[in-house]
Design an enzyme around this catalytic site. Structure first.
Site, PDB file in Angstrom:
ATOM      1  N   GLY A 100      49.931  96.152  32.099  1.00  0.00           N
ATOM      2  CA  GLY A 100      49.043  97.169  32.646  1.00  0.00           C
ATOM      3  C   GLY A 100      49.538  98.581  32.419  1.00  0.00           C
ATOM      4  CG  ASN A 124      47.460  93.733  39.791  1.00  0.00           C
ATOM      5  OD1 ASN A 124      47.958  93.888  38.688  1.00  0.00           O
ATOM      6  ND2 ASN A 124      46.208  94.062  40.055  1.00  0.00           N
ATOM      7  CB  THR A 155      45.817  96.794  50.085  1.00  0.00           C
ATOM      8  OG1 THR A 155      46.494  97.958  49.589  1.00  0.00           O
ATOM      9  CG2 THR A 155      45.766  96.842  51.604  1.00  0.00           C
ATOM     10  CE  LYS A 175      55.917 103.938  42.846  1.00  0.00           C
ATOM     11  NZ  LYS A 175      55.507 104.897  41.827  1.00  0.00           N
ATOM     12  CB  CYS A 198      50.775 104.726  43.502  1.00  0.00           C
ATOM     13  SG  CYS A 198      51.297 103.692  42.127  1.00  0.00           S
ATOM     14  CD  GLN A 229      43.248 104.538  50.640  1.00  0.00           C
ATOM     15  OE1 GLN A 229      42.746 105.631  50.865  1.00  0.00           O
ATOM     16  NE2 GLN A 229      42.513 103.446  50.491  1.00  0.00           N
TER      17      GLN A 229
END
EC number: 1.1.1.22
Length: 513
Positions: free
Chosen positions: A43, A120, A123, A249, A305, A307
């Site tokens: 990705g 991935n 959320t 991060k 990234c 949110q």
């Protein structure tokens, strides 16, 4: 091997197994034996990162693997699956030499010495932590596969953005399924900005590597450090423990998003008082303790990234019994949502409190310029808000196609963050939305224009021609402050720019709450 190194500064030594290194007087290290690297996930992170490693480390074989045949085929074609300035040149220079793209995941994982995992971490949409916690399903699946196919010791590198303590969980999966093979787990979070990813990789502010504070962990850190040291000065390669790297991060993205929400909060106050947010931001940015970056007011932040990482941070805080800190970070997202809602309300109220049946041209759909990425782009919420008031949208973005726009406007929240094969296969086309490939077509006969991405071409359009072809009064709602508002007003436009003093017209029609 670099032949120009001064002999008096060169000496040989060994760090890991039989892999030999050379150290220069500049304290940069170079692998002298062929190493194989595999990255699971082709990705936005995995593809560019591995391409640059291959470019800068010609003695390292790099394989990028993914279960998506379509994505791998695109990486092997003349039309790459993602748009990023400079990426095409890097890939074509290395592909077929020491860079390959393949769907044979298990083969390349088994043969590699270092395995990057860039899958991935969406959320969660249901269950414990839904709406905040990261879903580690794909990470766990990758770890179990690595343990299953590995026939030699491996360094496994977290490249995805993951919750703190993920490495510990992955380590347990690997060690309990190791069959006598040793795995060293490292955290190597990416700090790329889409649109500048290649330059960020070639000249990073820092490279962060976290690992166990054990002899084996330190050796693994040194091995990965020496890959990056082919081109990154060693003083920019920061080595920490695992959890510091993982949290750094999340913290970095939270701080950047916080700055955007802060200046956007000020933009609302500027409009209310007649101040100019650009002048305020310039004055604030001159303070050396603060600096000028990420102080541009806009319709809101987006991307894959910000949110997601803040929600993850909120969840971690709640799980660790510090709700006050969780509430603090939640507010960053609330202000971002407020900015998008405020922008839609400004459009509707300015156009006689209704956009029903009116054509609105949307210029820009990607979350920022120089990328085709639409994940969490503010354009989605703005467009949905306008559609909710029955506007007819004509959308133009130079890098986002019709299928992607229709998918984004029809998918549920967080669906985008799952692999394509798990997303809705045939999303329902959104009525009253057309996608065109020309700004002049988008704006013809429109009542208003919304600029939602700061593409350079939007600064240089023939706005006199656009004005002549629009319905009157003609409105421009600049969500990125890219146009010369005074020049457009002289043409005849009614212009709204985020955080700027309002036209008399707009003062008479305030945005409703």
């Amino acid at each position: 091997m670099q032949n120009h190194l001064n002999d008096e500064f060169v000496f040989r030594y060994k760090l890991v197994g039989s892999v030999e290194y050379i150290k220069s007087g500049k304290d940069q290290l170079f692998l002298s034996k062929m190493v194989k690297i595999c990255c699971i996930g082709a990705g936005y992170v995995g593809g560019p990162t591995m391409a640059v490693i291959a470019l800068k480390c010609p003695n390292i074989q790099v394989a990028v693997v993914d279960i998506s045949t379509a994505r791998i085929n695109a990486w092997n074609s003349d039309t790459l699956p993602i748009y990023e300035p400079g990426l095409d040149e890097v890939v074509k220079k290395c592909r077929g030499k020491n860079l390959s793209f393949s769907t044979d995941v298990e083969k390349h994982v088994a043969e590699s010495d270092i395995v990057f995992v860039s899958v991935n971490t969406p959320t969660k949409t249901q269950g414990l932590g839904a709406g905040k916690a990261a879903d580690l399903t794909y990470w766990e699946s990758a770890a179990r596969m690595i343990a299953d196919v590995a026939k030699s010791n491996k360094i496994v590198v977290e490249k995805s953005t993951v919750p703190v303590k993920t490495a510990e969980a992955i380590e347990k999966i690997l060690t309990h399924n190791s069959k006598g093979i040793n795995f060293s787990i490292l955290s190597n979070p990416e700090f790329l900005a889409e649109g500048t990813a290649i330059s960020d990789l070639l000249n990073p502010d820092r490279v962060l590597i976290g690992g166990r504070e054990t002899p084996e962990g330190k050796k693994a850190i040194e091995t990965l450090r020496d890959v990056y040291a082919h081109w990154v000065p060693v003083d920019r390669i920061l080595c920490t423990n695992l959890w510091s790297a993982e949290l750094s991060k999340l913290a970095a993205n939270a701080f950047l998003a916080q700055r955007i929400s802060s200046v956007n909060a000020m933009s609302a106050l500027c409009e209310a008082t007649g101040a100019d947010v650009s002048q305020v931001a310039h004055a604030v940015g001159k303070d050396t303790r603060i600096g000028p970056k990420f102080l541009n007011a806009s319709v809101g932040f987006g991307g894959s990234c910000f949110q997601k990482d803040i929600l993850n941070l909120v969840y971690i805080c709640e799980c660790n019994g510090i709700p006050e800190v969780a509430t603090y970070w939640k507010q960053v997202i609330k202000v971002n949502d407020y900015q998008k809602t405020r922008f839609v309300n400004r459009i509707v109220s300015s156009m006689f409190n209704t956009v029903s049946g009116k054509k609105i041209a949307v210029l820009g759909f990607a979350f920022k310029k120089d990328t085709g990425d639409t994940r969490e782009t503010p354009a989605i919420d703005v467009c949905k808000g306008l559609i909710g008031d029955k506007a007819k949208l004509s959308i133009y973005d130079p890098q986002v196609n019709q299928d992607q726009i229709q998918r984004d406007l029809s998918m549920k929240k967080f669906d985008w963050d799952h692999p394509v094969h798990l997303q809705p296969m045939s999303p329902t086309s959104v009525k009253d939305v057309s996608v065109v490939w020309d700004a002049y077509t988008a704006t013809k006969d429109a009542h208003g224009i919304c600029i939602l991405t700061e593409w350079d071409e939007f600064k240089n359009l023939d706005y006199q021609k656009i004005f002549n072809d629009m319905q009157k009064p003609a409105f421009v709602f600049d969500g990125r402050n890219v146009v010369d508002a005074e020049k457009l007003r002289k043409i005849g436009f009614i212009v709204y720019s985020i955080g700027k003093p309002l036209d008399d017209w707009l003062k008479d029609m305030p945005a409703v709450a």
